[in-house]
Design a protein around this motif. Structure first.
Motif, PDB file in Angstrom:
ATOM      1  N   SER A 114      57.470 -26.512 -21.269  1.00 55.58           N
ATOM      2  CA  SER A 114      57.592 -27.740 -22.040  1.00 55.58           C
ATOM      3  C   SER A 114      56.403 -28.626 -21.708  1.00 55.58           C
ATOM      4  O   SER A 114      55.972 -28.686 -20.548  1.00 55.58           O
ATOM      5  CB  SER A 114      58.893 -28.477 -21.708  1.00 55.58           C
ATOM      6  OG  SER A 114      60.016 -27.732 -22.118  1.00 55.58           O
ATOM      7  N   LEU A 116      54.928 -32.345 -21.465  1.00 67.43           N
ATOM      8  CA  LEU A 116      55.366 -33.731 -21.382  1.00 67.43           C
ATOM      9  C   LEU A 116      54.566 -34.635 -22.316  1.00 67.43           C
ATOM     10  O   LEU A 116      55.055 -35.675 -22.746  1.00 67.43           O
ATOM     11  CB  LEU A 116      55.243 -34.234 -19.944  1.00 67.43           C
ATOM     12  CG  LEU A 116      56.215 -33.624 -18.931  1.00 67.43           C
ATOM     13  CD1 LEU A 116      55.968 -34.192 -17.548  1.00 67.43           C
ATOM     14  CD2 LEU A 116      57.660 -33.863 -19.339  1.00 67.43           C
ATOM     15  N   GLN A 119      55.721 -33.563 -25.814  1.00 63.43           N
ATOM     16  CA  GLN A 119      57.180 -33.644 -25.864  1.00 63.43           C
ATOM     17  C   GLN A 119      57.756 -32.499 -26.697  1.00 63.43           C
ATOM     18  O   GLN A 119      58.624 -32.686 -27.538  1.00 63.43           O
ATOM     19  CB  GLN A 119      57.639 -35.003 -26.409  1.00 63.43           C
ATOM     20  CG  GLN A 119      57.236 -36.175 -25.539  1.00 63.43           C
ATOM     21  CD  GLN A 119      57.895 -37.463 -25.949  1.00 63.43           C
ATOM     22  OE1 GLN A 119      59.084 -37.477 -26.263  1.00 63.43           O
ATOM     23  NE2 GLN A 119      57.147 -38.554 -25.946  1.00 63.43           N
ATOM     24  N   THR A 120      57.230 -31.319 -26.448  1.00 63.30           N
ATOM     25  CA  THR A 120      57.597 -30.119 -27.211  1.00 63.30           C
ATOM     26  C   THR A 120      57.687 -28.942 -26.257  1.00 63.30           C
ATOM     27  O   THR A 120      56.947 -28.865 -25.278  1.00 63.30           O
ATOM     28  CB  THR A 120      56.548 -29.826 -28.297  1.00 63.30           C
ATOM     29  OG1 THR A 120      56.360 -30.993 -29.091  1.00 63.30           O
ATOM     30  CG2 THR A 120      56.997 -28.677 -29.196  1.00 63.30           C
ATOM     31  N   ASN A 147      65.712 -32.580 -23.854  1.00 64.35           N
ATOM     32  CA  ASN A 147      65.571 -34.044 -23.878  1.00 64.35           C
ATOM     33  C   ASN A 147      64.270 -34.502 -23.227  1.00 64.35           C
ATOM     34  O   ASN A 147      64.253 -35.293 -22.279  1.00 64.35           O
ATOM     35  CB  ASN A 147      66.753 -34.703 -23.169  1.00 64.35           C
ATOM     36  CG  ASN A 147      68.085 -34.280 -23.758  1.00 64.35           C
ATOM     37  OD1 ASN A 147      68.196 -34.099 -24.974  1.00 64.35           O
ATOM     38  ND2 ASN A 147      69.082 -34.120 -22.912  1.00 64.35           N
ATOM     39  N   LEU A 148      63.161 -34.000 -23.739  1.00 60.87           N
ATOM     40  CA  LEU A 148      61.865 -34.365 -23.193  1.00 60.87           C
ATOM     41  C   LEU A 148      61.587 -35.860 -23.309  1.00 60.87           C
ATOM     42  O   LEU A 148      60.859 -36.429 -22.499  1.00 60.87           O
ATOM     43  CB  LEU A 148      60.757 -33.578 -23.904  1.00 60.87           C
ATOM     44  CG  LEU A 148      60.595 -32.121 -23.447  1.00 60.87           C
ATOM     45  CD1 LEU A 148      59.736 -31.350 -24.411  1.00 60.87           C
ATOM     46  CD2 LEU A 148      59.994 -32.079 -22.053  1.00 60.87           C
ATOM     47  N   GLU A 149      62.181 -36.498 -24.313  1.00 61.12           N
ATOM     48  CA  GLU A 149      61.933 -37.928 -24.480  1.00 61.12           C
ATOM     49  C   GLU A 149      62.458 -38.729 -23.286  1.00 61.12           C
ATOM     50  O   GLU A 149      61.952 -39.821 -22.992  1.00 61.12           O
ATOM     51  CB  GLU A 149      62.573 -38.438 -25.774  1.00 61.12           C
ATOM     52  CG  GLU A 149      64.079 -38.323 -25.846  1.00 61.12           C
ATOM     53  CD  GLU A 149      64.559 -36.955 -26.332  1.00 61.12           C
ATOM     54  OE1 GLU A 149      65.771 -36.804 -26.578  1.00 61.12           O
ATOM     55  OE2 GLU A 149      63.707 -36.054 -26.467  1.00 61.12           O
ATOM     56  N   ARG A 151      62.013 -38.003 -20.308  1.00 62.95           N
ATOM     57  CA  ARG A 151      61.026 -37.872 -19.243  1.00 62.95           C
ATOM     58  C   ARG A 151      59.786 -38.719 -19.505  1.00 62.95           C
ATOM     59  O   ARG A 151      58.813 -38.637 -18.780  1.00 62.95           O
ATOM     60  CB  ARG A 151      60.628 -36.405 -19.073  1.00 62.95           C
ATOM     61  CG  ARG A 151      61.840 -35.574 -18.718  1.00 62.95           C
ATOM     62  CD  ARG A 151      61.587 -34.094 -18.756  1.00 62.95           C
ATOM     63  NE  ARG A 151      62.855 -33.439 -18.438  1.00 62.95           N
ATOM     64  CZ  ARG A 151      63.285 -33.219 -17.186  1.00 62.95           C
ATOM     65  NH1 ARG A 151      62.545 -33.575 -16.176  1.00 62.95           N
ATOM     66  NH2 ARG A 151      64.439 -32.645 -16.965  1.00 62.95           N
ATOM     67  N   MET A 152      59.866 -39.512 -20.543  1.00 64.88           N
ATOM     68  CA  MET A 152      58.761 -40.404 -20.885  1.00 64.88           C
ATOM     69  C   MET A 152      59.166 -41.840 -20.585  1.00 64.88           C
ATOM     70  O   MET A 152      60.321 -42.228 -20.722  1.00 64.88           O
ATOM     71  CB  MET A 152      58.399 -40.266 -22.367  1.00 64.88           C
ATOM     72  CG  MET A 152      58.060 -38.847 -22.800  1.00 64.88           C
ATOM     73  SD  MET A 152      56.590 -38.188 -21.990  1.00 64.88           S
ATOM     74  CE  MET A 152      55.334 -39.208 -22.764  1.00 64.88           C
ATOM     75  N   ASP A 157      55.380 -45.114 -22.950  1.00 62.04           N
ATOM     76  CA  ASP A 157      55.291 -43.804 -23.595  1.00 62.04           C
ATOM     77  C   ASP A 157      54.357 -42.863 -22.842  1.00 62.04           C
ATOM     78  O   ASP A 157      53.567 -42.135 -23.431  1.00 62.04           O
ATOM     79  CB  ASP A 157      54.827 -43.957 -25.053  1.00 62.04           C
ATOM     80  CG  ASP A 157      55.166 -42.713 -25.880  1.00 62.04           C
ATOM     81  OD1 ASP A 157      56.168 -42.047 -25.552  1.00 62.04           O
ATOM     82  OD2 ASP A 157      54.425 -42.403 -26.833  1.00 62.04           O
ATOM     83  N   PRO A 159      54.241 -39.992 -19.337  1.00 61.30           N
ATOM     84  CA  PRO A 159      55.145 -39.186 -18.510  1.00 61.30           C
ATOM     85  C   PRO A 159      55.542 -39.917 -17.226  1.00 61.30           C
ATOM     86  O   PRO A 159      54.732 -40.621 -16.617  1.00 61.30           O
ATOM     87  CB  PRO A 159      54.313 -37.930 -18.200  1.00 61.30           C
ATOM     88  CG  PRO A 159      53.265 -37.877 -19.252  1.00 61.30           C
ATOM     89  CD  PRO A 159      52.956 -39.296 -19.604  1.00 61.30           C
TER      90      PRO A 159
END
Length: 545
Positions: A114, A116, A119-120, A147-149, A151-152, A157, A159
């Motif tokens: 993934s 960061l 976000q994919t 749920n990568l979002e 981690r931001m 916005d 990482p």
């Protein structure tokens, strides 16, 4: 990773803006091709309408039409890639618990990493640009997560790469510069390592708590079994006594049995309640252990740090160390029941002390003497089973545990619950002291032996004068001179009893005591006046006797 041949065949179908295979490919007047959404978005954010590749500028924004030829070629290429990917042992369709690739169309493949920044999540094929393109190589790749979002940083916005120990929160680089410059901040990886080590310690503590409670469950079950055997023996003894009586005392027999059985049932009910409560704690601890084990195996830094505050300490539990189950010895009930039938019961009553003593002897423990507590005039055997007055004072180092003024010594092991019994050979002695003492008994000055001063003892003086060390001495008149004395303690019942072992007779009992500390076996061999040079000898006890 894709093979070299697949990379060559893939190159013509990559959009130079998104660096992925074309989606709705369109051609612009200069001849270059892009995804329709990519070139439209590029022109929407630019003041000039130009080609991102050759920088050719157009006076008018060209109309965009899907290039059907390239679109068909892309579709064929995608199909070929998916077939190869699913047939590769490293590329498998995503299972229900796997993280799927966000770029796969049709069958979703299992994500390998993934990103960061993007976000994919990417499968092996779609991850290739991040391993080849210089700009993408700088992106932060981690093991695939959902749920990568989350981690931001919601504010910047960026990482979440740092952990602020001062505020106990995860932050990004911009947060550090804005609000956390003076705080104790470390990389997530460093805090992850420390917290993972703490998790291991916490998990070990929880496992220890589980084992302690499992052991306590077994102790309670053993206590119930022993209590049941006691009840069965008492019923049998009572039957033997009452069968020798006329029908007038049959009612007493029934009442006694009912009392014993009710006490046993009460003990079993108590045990069942304690076991149920323990099993509930064990279930909760096992659940917490599973959570800790899963969390400790996680390589997800953020998830571990966010979960650690709630799982980092063992759950609140009850202190079981002093809790036990036991039933009362009921032979005193037998005595009271038959005391008014002296003529009929004399013969049977003579047997009762022996029966009771045998029952008490099942609680026999291995007692040894503690040399650190022995008065300097006392000499102990190497095996810790004998003590005598040596006649001269030994040059011993100071020890806070040692009796300095009274000729006494304690046993090595103390008891803070349950029942225990030991026997001491007092043959050839004209003076001795036996009993138990609490741990805090004063050892640095000579004080009178009494429950008030933490000592429950029986003494012999002048060869024939026996007395119990109560608040005021109670003289004891014994039929025979005991050769071996048994000492029995029931901690919960507050009872200390003394027996003439050879005669199977009761000497004296302290009852209604309240014990709040450890109790230690207590010995005093007396001085060497007269014929008192013989040692006190702790007798070995064979439970098969």
């Amino acid at each position: 990773m894709a093979t070299s041949s697949s990379l060559l065949s893939e190159e013509p179908f990559l959009c130079s803006i998104c660096l992925d295979v074309f989606t709705e490919p369109v051609s612009i007047p200069c001849g270059h091709n892009f995804c329709k959404a990519c070139i439209s978005g590029y022109w929407d954010t630019s003041d000039l309408c130009q080609c991102p590749m050759c920088k050719k500028t157009f006076d008018k924004r060209p109309d965009l039409f899907v290039n059907t030829f390239i679109s068909e070629m892309v579709a064929q290429f995608r199909q070929t890639v998916e077939v190869k990917a699913t047939s590769s042992p490293e590329q498998c369709p995503a299972q229900p618990l796997d993280i799927p690739c966000d770029f796969c169309t049709g069958t979703k493949l299992k994500a390998l990493k993934s990103c960061l920044v993007c976000q994919t999540s990417y499968c092996e094929t779609h991850l290739e640009p991040h391993q080849r393109v210089a700009a993408l190589k700088r992106h932060k790749l981690i093991n695939p997560v959902e749920n990568l979002e989350d981690r931001m940083c919601k504010k910047h916005d960026r990482p979440l790469e740092l952990f602020c120990r001062s505020d106990q929160t995860c932050v990004c680089v911009l947060c550090l510069k804005a609000d956390h410059m003076t705080h104790d901040t470390v990389p997530l990886e460093e805090e992850y390592g420390e917290n993972r080590a703490k998790l291991g310690k916490t998990e070990a503590e929880v496992q220890q708590m589980i084992q302690e409670r499992l052991q306590k469950v077994q102790e309670i079950k053993d206590s119930v079994d022993l209590s049941k055997k006691d009840a069965e023996r008492e019923i049998s003894d009572s039957v033997q006594v009452f069968t020798a009586l006329v029908r007038s005392i049959e009612r007493s027999q029934v009442e006694l049995i009912e009392v014993i059985e009710e006490k046993q049932k009460a003990a079993e009910r108590q045990a069942e309640g304690l076991i149920k409560e323990l099993e509930q704690e064990i279930t909760e601890l096992k659940r917490r252990s599973t959570e800790l084990e899963q969390l400790s195996l996680s390589e997800d830094h953020l998830h571990l740090l966010q979960s650690f505050p709630s799982l980092g300490t063992p759950p609140p539990t009850k202190d079981w160390s002093e809790i036990s189950v036991h039933s009362d010895l009921c032979m005193e009930t037998v005595r009271r029941a038959v005391s008014q039938l002296e003529e009929t019961l004399n013969k049977e009553m003579e047997k009762l002390p022996e029966v009771k003593l045998k029952r008490i002897q099942q609680y026999a423990v291995d007692v040894t003497l503690d040399p650190d507590t022995a008065h300097p005039y006392l000499i102990l055997s190497e095996d810790g089973k004998r003590v005598r007055h040596g006649g001269t004072r030994l040059n011993l180092p100071y020890n806070p545990k040692r009796f300095d003024r009274a000729l006494n010594v304690l046993g090595n092991e103390g008891f803070s619950s349950g029942r225990f019994y030991y026997e001491v050979n007092v043959q050839m002695k004209t003076m001795w002291t036996l009993g138990v003492a609490r741990e805090s008994i004063n050892r640095k000055r000579k004080v009178s032996k009494s429950p008030l001063n933490g000592c429950w003892a029986v003494v012999l003086r002048d060869g024939s004068k026996y007395s119990a060390c109560t608040y005021s001495r109670v003289c004891l008149y014994l039929r025979e001179k005991p050769q071996k004395v048994g000492v029995f303690v029931d901690y919960e019942e507050g009872q200390v009893s003394f027996y003439d072992v050879e005669a199977s007779s009761h000497i004296y009992s302290f009852t209604g005591c309240t014990f709040t500390e450890k109790l230690y076996p207590f010995f005093g061999p007396g001085n060497v006046k007269g014929e008192n040079s013989a040692p006190l000898i702790i007798s070995p006890f064979n439970h098969t006797d």
